[in-house]
Every structure is written in C-alpha cells, then in structure tokens.
Design an enzyme around this catalytic site. Structure first.
Site, PDB file in Angstrom:
ATOM      1  N   HIS A 165      -1.279  -9.536  -1.019  1.00  0.00           N
ATOM      2  CA  HIS A 165      -1.792  -8.800  -2.176  1.00  0.00           C
ATOM      3  C   HIS A 165      -1.571  -9.620  -3.438  1.00  0.00           C
ATOM      4  O   HIS A 165      -0.800 -10.580  -3.442  1.00  0.00           O
ATOM      5  CB  HIS A 165      -1.072  -7.463  -2.322  1.00  0.00           C
ATOM      6  CG  HIS A 165      -1.181  -6.577  -1.124  1.00  0.00           C
ATOM      7  ND1 HIS A 165      -0.406  -5.445  -0.960  1.00  0.00           N
ATOM      8  CD2 HIS A 165      -1.974  -6.653  -0.022  1.00  0.00           C
ATOM      9  CE1 HIS A 165      -0.726  -4.867   0.193  1.00  0.00           C
ATOM     10  NE2 HIS A 165      -1.664  -5.585   0.770  1.00  0.00           N
ATOM     11  N   SER A 211       0.813  -1.214   0.000  1.00  0.00           N
ATOM     12  CA  SER A 211       0.000   0.000   0.000  1.00  0.00           C
ATOM     13  C   SER A 211       0.849   1.267   0.000  1.00  0.00           C
ATOM     14  O   SER A 211       0.400   2.317  -0.467  1.00  0.00           O
ATOM     15  CB  SER A 211      -0.938   0.006   1.206  1.00  0.00           C
ATOM     16  OG  SER A 211      -1.908  -0.998   1.091  1.00  0.00           O
TER      17      SER A 211
END
Length: 457
Positions: free
Chosen positions: A418, A78
């Site tokens: 992810h 992120s």
C-alpha cells in the site's frame, strides 16, 4: 459584500451541514483504489474499449479527498482503514473494529441494525477479509478469519455474498475447509433460517433465486477469493449480480437498509502490479455501482450512495522518466490476471512460456532488452525457490512480464504494498452535499452515521 451574496453563502453553508436521514444507504469501498486506478480505467474505457468513458463514480455530483493513515503508521492496512471507514475511529494496523486498546468499536452496520434496518455485506474477496469484517466482527487479528466467520453467525446480518467458504465449511465435509474446530457454520446459518449458496455449483441457483420477504441469505461461491474480473467465467456471479440480489432482498425491509459493497480485488491486482487486472476489476466495481444508482434513481429522496477507498495500492504512476504519453492500446491483448493465472504459467519450459505470453499478454514480439529481462527472471526463479520474496511474494517471471506490459503502456509502479497517498471520495443522494472537501477517513463514517441519525464521538 451585499446582502444577497451573504444570504446565498449562508444558505450554502446550511445545505452543506444539514442532515435529513437517508432510508437506504450504500457504502461502496474500492479496496486499493486510488485516483490513478480510477483515471486509467476511465481512459481505457474511453480510448480502447470505445465505450462511454466516464466512470459513474467519477460522475457523481459531490466529491472529496480523504487521508488514510492508521493509528500506528502512515501506510495503513485494510483492517485499520476499514475500521476508520466503518466506525469513525482510528486504530492500529491489523485490528478489526477494535480501538488501540482492544475495545470493541460500534460499526455503522451495527448502528443500522439498532434502527431496525436490514443489512448486507458484499465483496469480491473472502467475506472474512478485512474490509467486510470490520462491519460485522470484532477481532484483534485480521488473520483470524475462522474467528471472524464465527462472529458472522451471531451478527444477524441479513445478506452475505462473496468468496471464502473455507472458513465456514466443516473440516470433514466435501468442500475445502480451513477450520480447526468441528463447527459447520454453513449448517449453523441454515439453522438460523438463512438460505445458503455455497460452492461454485450453487451459483446457478443463486442467479435464479428470487428473494422473498423476510428471507436471509449467506452466499460464498469460492473457497478463497472470487475470480478476478479478467478471469471470471459467465457462471460465476459478478459483483454487480451479487449487489443486485442484495438490493432485491434488503429493499423488502420497511425500515430501509445499509449495504457495504467492496471491490476487493482492485487491491489484489495492484499488489501484483497488474494493470489490466486493476482496470477490469475497477470497471466491475463501477458496474455494481450502476446497479445501486438505478435503485437511487427510483428512490432519490431516500437513498445515499457513498463511494470510498481504504487506501491506494501499488503506487500506480501514470507516466515515468521523460515519457509524455500513455499508450493504453498496448494493453488490449492482455487476457489473464497476473496473480491467479500468469504466475502459474512458467514451469521451467521457456519456449512454452514465451509462446504463452505472446497469446495471453500481448507480447508476441519482444525487444532484445525485454526478452533479456524475462530470461534473467527465469534464471533467478529456476535457481532460487524463495526468489518471490524479492518481488512482494510474486513470481519474478510474472513480475518481469507485467512490468514490461506496464511500461509499454506508459506507466509504472512503485510498490507491491500500500501507499500513504490520499484517495478520492464521491457521493450522491440524500445528505450527499456533506461529502465534500478535504477529510480524514474517520469523518466519512461520522457523516454516514449522521445520515442514519447516529452521532459518532
């Protein structure tokens, strides 16, 4: 091709690249929110909740798909993805608004401040988490949340709302603190004229607060993240309420505003392979978007709303094996999150746990195979205190349960991390016609910058 068609094509091309500068900019970022997260949420609303199933984010007039890779890996974190969305530049995983050489990158929020606009950061995570941090902090290490908190004090951002007060409170105070120094950043905010709402007990005052012209506010309601929407009690502010208060405050600035709103726990739920946690937090994110959309409808000629995602999390797959059906009704009796509640429920009493998941996870009647999977997970967890390392850091028992719930509904997960898949983008309002096609995430920031009259090179 006749002349009329050529003129029409020319007009469309001009419209797709023109910029008129939006006065009010909303940047919504669904952390970990891929196409599957958006789709399953919409189908659940429509098929199970029996509501108008269409998510607002799936109804906006302009849409695109974006890549998410960082400078040093195809699977971003992120910090790097957020930096791309906030600055228009690629960087390495873990870097907060820094380039790959460690130099500061100017963010869209900082550009908005240069234009005299009011600014705000809203999130369901700790306010010092990576996505909000990349807009108002610069740090080589996303985990230096104390340093990020210190950056916020001097950032001049008008409105903060989310969790994570532990990085702002004094270590010798009554509230939990993670600070290593003697600073009390809450007090420092107050000395700078900020109205502060800190701790769960401040939520009631926050909800009653009517922002005044010229005020600034810092709100952090939890020591760590805000509750998952599925676990949230009525006294805890929703993402929609935090967004609404931000609008009430920031709209008083005659020069306009820039507000980033993050649905951060969509990512956390998907990390834990928690399908209902994901769905409820995606609905909460869409509800916050509705709050901004109401403002847009009142100011259609001056407002730009962009809905993005930094990456997809969990590898959510809608369907597996030879299965052709999603059975989302199987999810309707799930009442708690996996990460914050379910994985704390098993303490060694097996009968008690099976009773618990019958009441709270919709698993009152298990098949022999399903029960065997949970028992094996219990055996592993009882014998190996580090067994969670095999399951992304989560309780093996909780993962066994959430995978049974997922498979009953007709879907599965590929990862506790992810993925590299591309993610959807949507927009409405001033200059929104430019947010179309296939784009890199850095282009999203550049388009927003142009809408503010700023060129990102």
């Amino acid at each position: 091709m006749n002349r009329k068609k050529m003129v029409l094509i020319g007009m469309l091309l001009m419209a797709a690249t023109s910029f008129a500068q939006a006065k009010y900019i909303f940047y919504f970022i669904g952390d970990g929110m891929g196409a599957a997260q958006r789709q399953i949420t919409e189908e659940y609303k429509k098929g199970v909740m029996k509501e108008d199933g269409k998510l607002l984010m799936n109804s906006l007039p302009f849409s695109a798909i974006t890549t998410t890779y960082s400078a040093d890996t195809l699977i971003t974190d992120s910090a790097a993805a957020g930096t791309a969305l906030a600055t228009g530049h690629k960087t390495n995983n873990g870097y907060i608004a820094k380039d790959t050489n460690g130099n500061d990158l100017k963010t869209l929020l900082e550009m908005a401040q240069e234009e005299g606009r009011a600014t705000g950061l809203v999130t369901t995570t700790r306010i010092t988490h990576a996505t909000p941090a990349v807009f108002a902090s610069h740090n080589i290490d996303r985990d230096d949340e104390n340093g990020i908190a210190s950056d916020y004090v001097k950032s001049n951002v008008d409105y903060f709302a989310g969790g994570g007060y532990r990085h702002f409170t004094s270590k010798d105070g009554e509230l939990a603190s993670k600070r290593k120094d003697d600073r009390n950043l809450v007090k420092e905010f107050q000395e700078k004229g900020y109205k502060t709402f800190v701790g769960q007990n401040s939520a009631k005052d926050f909800k009653k607060w009517v922002p005044k012209d010229g005020e600034k506010a810092f709100a952090a309601f939890e020591a760590s993240h805000m509750p998952y929407e599925i676990d949230r009690k009525s006294d805890s502010p929703s993402l929609s309420v935090m967004t609404e208060k931000g609008i009430e405050l920031l709209k008083k600035d005659k020069d306009g505003f820039f507000m980033m709103v993050e649905g951060g726990r969509i990512d956390h739920a998907s990390h834990a392979n928690d399908v209902m946690g994901t769905i409820y937090d995606t609905i909460a994110f869409d509800d916050a978007l509705k709050t901004a959309y109401k403002f847009y409808k009142e100011n259609p000629n001056d407002t730009l709303i962009v809905v993005a995602a930094d990456h997809e999390t969990g590898g959510m797959g809608l369907g597996f094996g030879a299965n052709y059906f999603l059975k989302l009704d199987e999810l309707k009796n799930v009442k708690v999150s996996v990460e914050d509640v379910l994985q704390k429920a098993y303490t060694g009493d097996r009968d008690k746990f099976f009773e618990y998941i019958g009441k709270n996870m919709g698993l009152a009647k298990l098949t022999a195979d399903e029960k065997d999977k949970i028992v094996k997970a219990m055996d592993l967890q009882d014998k190996n205190k580090n067994a969670s390392e095999l399951y992304g850091g989560y309780s093996p028992v909780a993962i066994a349960v959430t995978h049974i719930v997922s498979e009953r509904s007709g879907m599965q997960w590929t990862s506790y991390a992810h993925t590299a898949v591309q993610v959807p983008l949507a927009a409405v309002g001033k200059d929104s016609q430019n947010f179309i096609g296939f784009k890199d995430n850095t282009e999203v920031a550049k388009l927003i910058g142009k809408s503010m009259g700023k060129e990102i090179k």
